[in-house]
Structure formats: C-alpha cells, structure tokens
Design an enzyme around this catalytic site. Structure first.
Site, PDB file in Angstrom:
ATOM      1  N   ASP A 199       0.820  -1.210   0.000  1.00  0.00           N
ATOM      2  CA  ASP A 199       0.000   0.000   0.000  1.00  0.00           C
ATOM      3  C   ASP A 199       0.855   1.262   0.000  1.00  0.00           C
ATOM      4  O   ASP A 199       1.927   1.305   0.611  1.00  0.00           O
ATOM      5  CB  ASP A 199      -0.896  -0.021   1.254  1.00  0.00           C
ATOM      6  CG  ASP A 199      -1.869   1.129   1.291  1.00  0.00           C
ATOM      7  OD1 ASP A 199      -2.722   1.209   0.396  1.00  0.00           O
ATOM      8  OD2 ASP A 199      -1.766   1.964   2.215  1.00  0.00           O
TER       9      ASP A 199
ATOM     10  N   GLU B 114       0.995  -0.556  -5.117  1.00  0.00           N
ATOM     11  CA  GLU B 114       0.040   0.529  -5.344  1.00  0.00           C
ATOM     12  C   GLU B 114       0.878   1.799  -5.424  1.00  0.00           C
ATOM     13  O   GLU B 114       1.238   2.383  -4.404  1.00  0.00           O
ATOM     14  CB  GLU B 114      -0.990   0.632  -4.220  1.00  0.00           C
ATOM     15  CG  GLU B 114      -2.066   1.655  -4.532  1.00  0.00           C
ATOM     16  CD  GLU B 114      -2.532   2.459  -3.326  1.00  0.00           C
ATOM     17  OE1 GLU B 114      -3.534   3.169  -3.467  1.00  0.00           O
ATOM     18  OE2 GLU B 114      -1.888   2.399  -2.266  1.00  0.00           O
TER      19      GLU B 114
END
Length: 632
Positions: A314, A367
């Site tokens: 993330d 990401e």
C-alpha cells in the site's frame, strides 16, 4: 510467584543479523513463545527496546504488577530484553511496561510480534501458539505455475468486515468466510482474492490501513487458525490469496509502535520524514537496520506462516518521495538534491529480493500512483523489484471517459487510447478498487451516464474493456453485480439487489468474463508484452468505436475486440483483418439479453477481399449499442 528465568532463543549469529538488518525470521525469536525450560512449561518473551531502563511483562497473571516479571537486557548492545516466565502460557494476555532512559518516559505497549491480539477496543497481546494442519499441499506444489506473470489474474478485492453480515449486523467469522466466500469466488470464477489489511488494527474507519498488530490476524473474525482455514480453503479450491500490506505508516495509538521505548524507535525521528500529514500517522525509519529487519520479517511471515501467495504493498508513492503531501520547506532533499527517499527505495528493493528469493510462486504488487520508473523491473536491472504495479493512470482516465455522456465521447477518445502509449512500461494490474467507490465518488454503476439501461450497458462495456485491455484485472466487491450505493465499511453489500435482472445479469456477465479470460490464452500469455496487442483502428472518433487484437503464443488463439461506446447501433460496420481466410465467429457479446442487453446480433459477414484498415480483407458487422463484442 515464579520469577523470570534467564533464557534466550538468540544465537550470536542471530544478533549479528539483527544488528545488520539482515534477520528476516525475527518472528521465530522476538515476541512470546510458549515452550519448556528445564522441564517447566512457560513462555519466553523477547522485545527490542534499546532506550529502556527496565522492561517488564505485565498481565492478569501478575495483576499487572510491573515489578513482578522484569526481563533481562542482553549484554551485546542489541537492545533486546528477554526472559522465560514459568507457568504462563497459551491464551494469557500481556503487555510490556517500559521505563525509559529518555527523560524518564514510561510506556505500556502491545507486543510488536504478538501472534494474536485482544478484540478492539481492548489492546493487550495474547500468548498464542496453536497447531494447524494445512491441506493445501497440492496448491502449494503448483502455485508457481498458477501465479506466473503469464497466467490469468482476475482479482476480487474484499473487505472482510462488510462483504456480508449475519444476524443483522454481525461479522462473519473466518470459518463462515472459508465456506461462503470461497463458494462465491469459485462460482464467479475469480482466480485470486485480495484482502484489505487483516493485520490487527484498532480503528474500524481506517479499513485496516492503520496497523498495530503486524503479526496478528485481526481478532474481529476469530483466532489465527481461523484465518489459516480461510486461506487453506481458498487454496483447496484453486484460488490464490493476496494480502494488502502496509509498510508505509502506522498510527500513534498509545499501545502501538510509536515512541515505543520512550524514543523514536520504529518511526523516523525527523518529523519531516517520520510523520504523515495526510493520515496523521508515523512513518517507519527505513534507514534503521532493525526496522528494516522488522518489516521484511513481517512480509515473509505472512508468506511463510499463512501460505499467502502475494502482497499488495500500500501507498508506495508516499514512501518513495520525501515531498509527498508536503509543502515547500516541509521536506529536506536527499544527498543528490532531489526528492527521492533513498532509504525507502533501498528498503523496497531489499524486501522484494527477500520475498522472491525465499518463496517460489508469489508476487508483490505495488500501489504506486506516480510515473516513477522501473517499479516492476527486477532489482538487478535497476528497478524496485515488484512483480506488478497498479495502473492508476488507466483507471483514472477510463472512469473520466465513461462518466461522459456518449454524445461527447468522440471528443475524448484519447482518454482511452492514451494508455497504450505506456501500457508495457510496467507489468500493470488494472484496478477498480475500493478507493473508487467512497468519499462521494459514487458506485461505479452510478458514475455511468444515461438512464438505467444505459448505466448498466456502460458498466458491462467498462468491464469488458478492462478484461480485454492488456494487464491483470481487479474488481472491488459489489462491483460485480452493480452495487448502487457507495461502499460503507459498516454494513453488508446490497445482496438483495440480485433479485433484479439487471443486477443478476451484470453478475452473470462478470462470471462469464472470468471464464472467457481464463480459457483464452491471448488475454494473458502476453498481457505484459507489446507483442500481445495490436490496434486495428483507434481513430474512429466520430462513431466512438475502437477495434484491436489480443495475441497469445499461438496465432490461432488471437481474438478480435470491438467496442461501441455510444448507444447507437453501428450497422454494416467494416473492419479490416490480417487474415487470408477463415470464418469469423462471435465469442462474447455484452449486449446479450441474459446480461440485461437488447439482444442485438452482430450479423458477421463473410471475409471479403476488400482492403480496410491497412489489411487486404475485411468483414462487416453490426455493433450493438454500448457493447463489447469479441470474435475469433
């Protein structure tokens, strides 16, 4: 009451590795470990707290008395405190009480390496060691083949707390999910599930992205063995498991990693590098060896102990840039005078090397929302070493295009075609993730223009376009049946919508797309290579029609894709083909009545010797309104 017995699981080699930031199995050493010493059962505790003056283990077993069980500091300047406490075992709750040498600070912390934690809002760690007999040997034996970059990736992104509820508003347990979620994902034909963070987190509205228990599956849904059962069951049904992993930041909760031993132990001491202004959270000190070892050990822990097949990392962009979400004067350039966080880049590379060298058949996925180069390029070629990267630019441009009324789309066709100018610069995964259906953005369905029929036709067309665009695919839960409302983490998906044909039809189409994707090698064998894609025509702005070819290793598997991005049927539409002979057959049509479409036929003509689109031969077809049609 039994006192702390001197005992250690650390060898001198362990300590050298830890100090050098190269010990990637710290979960075998640090934390709480039930064992037997000199015939006595109890638990060994070890915690890193180099600024501490004293560290004690407190819990119900000693009435939270911080003088009852004082740990011993090691003599090797490692900063590790350890000891064996007899007659304390599985299921006991505990914390570390730390008196610091830093201005007399006192902290009471959960164990950073705890395998299980109390159910929030309670914050203690739980001594946990239970056997689990895995039954996924078959999957683990061939997952390297299943998880390769030339294999289908159709990912179903799931938030466990809101996928489905029981008895009104209760969470499903891990055991419930092992049955119900597995059956659903298998029936829908997704190849993988991606779980939003399941590591323990204190605050539900964070969706799991603010972690306090990095080594503990959240107790919201049951015990750690329950999560193993969920992964195991998915594997037994040929479904891979990807976990969201958050090495980018962590919350300042009193029991968490922040200011752990009265010093900035895990977080960077300079607030310009150690505090995230957007998320009001702390940023790891990637330049500290022991912190790198903690994080890389954590990545390997989930792959090792829970048989996970991939990690989606993330907020990578926030790690890579020193000026991320910062104004001028709020950040300091690196030694070369630019804005790249060299320590974070070094950590990411080392993490990816450790993952791929220790486990076969796994993937890491970034990401990463910027144009940073080489995210999915191997480390030895100068890249960051991820297997894939989320294609955020494609997602943004595509949704911007689809929200426009069809009458205006002819002026914006470049929004769709632009992605092919950079589609093969990385190994891209195409995400319609949870971030696209929150904070006033509306559901995907309600971002589509027009009346109800057009909205659903647009949504079906959108999904068909995603599945035939080069790259892997990801859909957030609810999107597959046309959820009408924005995602709300506090409540179940709107499963009742499936009583309506337009929703059940959309669900059926996604199911059929998954089956089509997995059985047509042209869609995945070269999904990250320019050899796998060829335009037929991207310039028909006036009709808002796109035509292209997807290619695999064998030319007989090539498929031909036609998109009509307006509600006007295109009759007698001519398409040039690089084929000398043969009969074209329709394989897929999003306008079928079973999907909620108009049921219009494509009426394919015979291959004619009429040059078109630079090819000697061509066909004529009818393209249904707002549809994708696929031929072979």
């Amino acid at each position: 009451m039994a006192k702390v017995i001197v005992h250690s699981l650390f060898t001198d080699f362990d300590i050298d590795l830890f100090k050098g930031g190269k010990h990637f199995r710290l979960y075998d050493k640090l934390g709480s470990h039930p064992l037997e010493v000199a015939g006595v059962k109890g638990t060994y505790f070890a915690v890193w707290a180099p600024t501490a003056r004293s560290v004690s283990v407190v819990g119900n077993f000693n009435d939270w008395n911080d003088s009852a069980h004082l740990l011993n500091v090691r003599w090797d300047s490692s900063g590790i405190w350890e000891g064996f406490i007899p007659d304390v075992g599985h299921g006991e709750i505990y914390k570390y009480k730390i008196y610091s040498n830093n201005h007399g600070a006192v902290t009471e912390k959960a164990d950073p390496f705890a395998r299980y934690c109390e159910h929030p809002p309670n914050t203690a760690s739980i001594i946990w060691e239970a056997d689990y007999k895995w039954k996924d040997k078959k999957w683990m034996g061939y997952r390297a083949e299943k998880n390769g970059l030339d294999r289908p990736y159709s990912v179903y992104e799931v938030h466990l707390g809101s996928w489905k509820k029981k008895n009104g508003n209760e969470f499903l347990s891990y055991a419930d999910l092992a049955k119900e979620l597995t059956e659903y994902v298998k029936d829908m034909g997704f190849t993988h599930v991606e779980f939003m963070p399941i590591m323990e987190y204190p605050y539900d509205p964070s969706w799991g992205y603010q972690l306090t228990g990095y080594f503990a599956p959240t107790s919201r849904f049951g015990e750690p063995e329950g999560f193993k059962l969920l992964v195991d069951t998915l594997h037994q049904n040929d479904i891979g498991v990807i976990l969201d992993w958050v090495p980018s930041h962590f919350p300042e909760d009193a029991h968490g990693l922040g200011f752990f031993d009265g010093s900035h132990l895990y977080e960077h001491p300079d607030r310009r590098k150690g505090y995230h202004p957007d998320w009001k959270s702390l940023i790891f000190n990637y330049g500290r060896n022991e912190v790198r070892a903690f994080l890389i050990s954590n990545a390997l822990f989930w792959l090792d102990q829970f048989h996970v097949d991939g990690l989606r990392v993330d907020a990578v962009a926030s790690m890579l840039y020193l000026d991320y979400s910062r104004e001028e004067g709020e950040w300091e350039p690196n030694m070369y005078g630019n804005n790249e966080n060299l320590e974070a880049m070094s950590f990411i590379r080392e993490m990816n090397e450790a993952v791929y060298s220790n486990f076969s058949g796994v993937q890491t996925i970034a990401e990463e929302s910027t144009a940073f180069t080489g995210v999915s390029k191997p480390v030895n070629l100068g890249g960051l070493g991820f297997g894939m990267k989320w294609m955020m630019g494609w997602m943004h441009d595509t949704l911007e295009y689809f929200k426009k009324e069809p009458v205006y789309r002819k002026h914006h066709q470049n929004d769709l075609t632009f992605s092919m100018t950079y589609a093969f610069t990385e190994n891209f995964m195409l995400p319609f993730s949870h971030d696209e259906v929150v904070y006033g953005k509306q559901s995907l369905l309600y971002r589509m223009p027009g009346d109800e029929w057009q909205r659903f036709a647009n949504l079906r067309l959108l999904y068909g376009y995603m599945f035939t665009h080069p790259g892997a695919n990801l859909i957030f839960m609810g999107g597959e049946f046309g959820q009408t409302s924005e995602w709300n983490f506090q409540q179940s998906l709107d499963w009742h919508l499936l009583q309506y044909e337009v929703h059940s039809g959309t669900q059926q189409m996604v199911k059929d797309l998954n089956a089509f994707y997995k059985t047509h090698p042209a869609l995945y064998e070269k999904q990250f290579s320019p050899e796998g894609f060829q335009w037929i025509d991207y310039g028909d702005h006036e009709n808002s029609v796109l035509t292209y070819i997807r290619k695999g290793h064998d030319t007989k598997n090539d498929i031909y894709v036609v998109l009509n991005l307006t509600p006007v049927p295109r009759e007698n539409y001519r398409i040039g083909l690089p084929k000398k002979s043969g009969t074209m057959k329709e394989l897929f049509n999003s306008d079928e009545k079973k999907y909620g479409g108009s049921g219009m036929s494509s009426n394919i003509s015979k291959l004619a010797k009429k040059p078109w689109h630079g090819h000697e031969k061509s066909i004529e077809i009818t393209i249904p309104p707002l549809s994708i049609v696929i031929f072979q």
